[in-house]
Design an enzyme around this catalytic site. Structure first.
Site: not given
Ligand code: ATR
Length: 263
Positions: A7, A55, A59, A80, A95, A119-121, A229
């Site tokens: 960090s 973080t 979170k 956060n 954030d 991405g939807a993480g 970032g």
């Molecule tokens: P979390 O979903 O546990 O919060 P994150 O680390 O916050 O994880 O998010 C990781 C992001 O990267 C997610 O959008 C993840 O896609 P999935 O939800 O399908 O896992 C994406 N990601 C990580 N590796 C990937 C890959 N090899 N191909 C496509 N997307 C990937």
């Protein structure tokens, strides 16, 4: 957080404290070494800390540990920033302002109207809410695991796109934002064809290592505006610092340049 050793926040906060002559300390504490996140918070609260930044991956849990969550933290579903005040644990999410102010700092010549989020993480909700706050009317989200993008599309009233279609229909996009871990140091590269993006588009990758991901390099080579970032990191830290000390760090641009030199 966990892991937390990478960090940049301690360096940033320590820089501000020194600059403003404050006798204070901002420590990186690895939450995984503790049996229970809630118990760790209690210890810190009882130990006289002003509060904590939280973080990945805590979170969401931080929000549940709060006795007084802000409306914004509730809307995002994550906090956060936790402030320990008079026995209360106040939760906030900086954030959102961090991302919004990072976008504002680009001083784009036209207001972005159409954004696509990859991405939807854990990082996506704050980005979505920030885009809504700055008035982006059309937001799309796509993710390898479709159900996670669909859930966010439903929750925030935005559009879902199939992961296989991530390179399609980019011609009208003003902002393309990668919130996946793809492209980060040690991770696979994000595969996307961005040639359809208009010359006025901006591409954002919210990671800081490497400072220029292959996606950003590709966009820069096309002459597009790019942002990593670091600006978001600095702009999300400012409201935390203000919450601890009631003081505002004076020059975010210098801080971004300072951190960039260390990467
Ligand atoms: P979390 O979903 O546990 O919060 P994150 O680390 O916050 O994880 O998010 C990781 C992001 O990267 C997610 O959008 C993840 O896609 P999935 O939800 O399908 O896992 C994406 N990601 C990580 N590796 C990937 C890959 N090899 N191909 C496509 N997307 C990937």
């Amino acid at each position: 957080g966990h892991p937390v050793s990478q960090s940049l926040s301690p360096v940033l906060h320590q820089r501000w404290m020194e600059h403003l002559g404050l006798e204070a300390e901002y420590l990186a504490i690895d939450g995984e070494n503790n049996q229970c996140f809630h118990a760790l918070l209690k210890d810190l609260q009882q130990g006289g800390y002003l509060g904590v930044n939280v973080t990945i991956p805590f979170k969401e849990e931080a929000l549940t540990a709060s006795t007084s969550p802000s409306k914004l933290a509730q809307r995002v579903g994550a906090a956060n920033l936790l402030l320990f005040r008079d026995g209360d644990v106040i939760a906030d999410n900086t954030d959102v302002d961090g991302f919004a102010n990072a976008i504002n700092s680009l001083e784009l010549s036209h207001q972005p109207a159409h954004a696509r989020i990859l991405g939807a993480g854990g990082a996506a909700p704050a980005v979505i809410v920030a885009l809504q706050q700055i008035g982006v009317g059309h937001i799309e989200i796509t993710n390898r695991t479709a159900s996670k993008a669909m859930e966010k599309a439903d929750r925030f009233g935005i559009d879902f796109i199939d992961w296989d279609d991530r390179s399609k229909g980019l011609g009208g996009i003003d902002l393309l934002i990668n919130t996946t871990s793809l492209g980060m140091k040690g991770q696979q590269t994000l595969e996307i064809d961005i040639h359809e993006l208009p010359a006025s588009a901006t591409v954002v990758d919210i990671v800081t290592t490497p400072p220029e991901t292959p996606l950003l390099a590709q966009a820069r080579n096309m002459g597009l505006k790019v942002m990593n970032g670091l600006p978001m990191l600095v702009y999300q830290a400012i409201p935390s610092f203000q919450a601890w000390f009631g003081l505002t760090p004076p020059s975010p641009g210098d801080d971004i340049a300072f951190l960039a030199r260390g990467l």
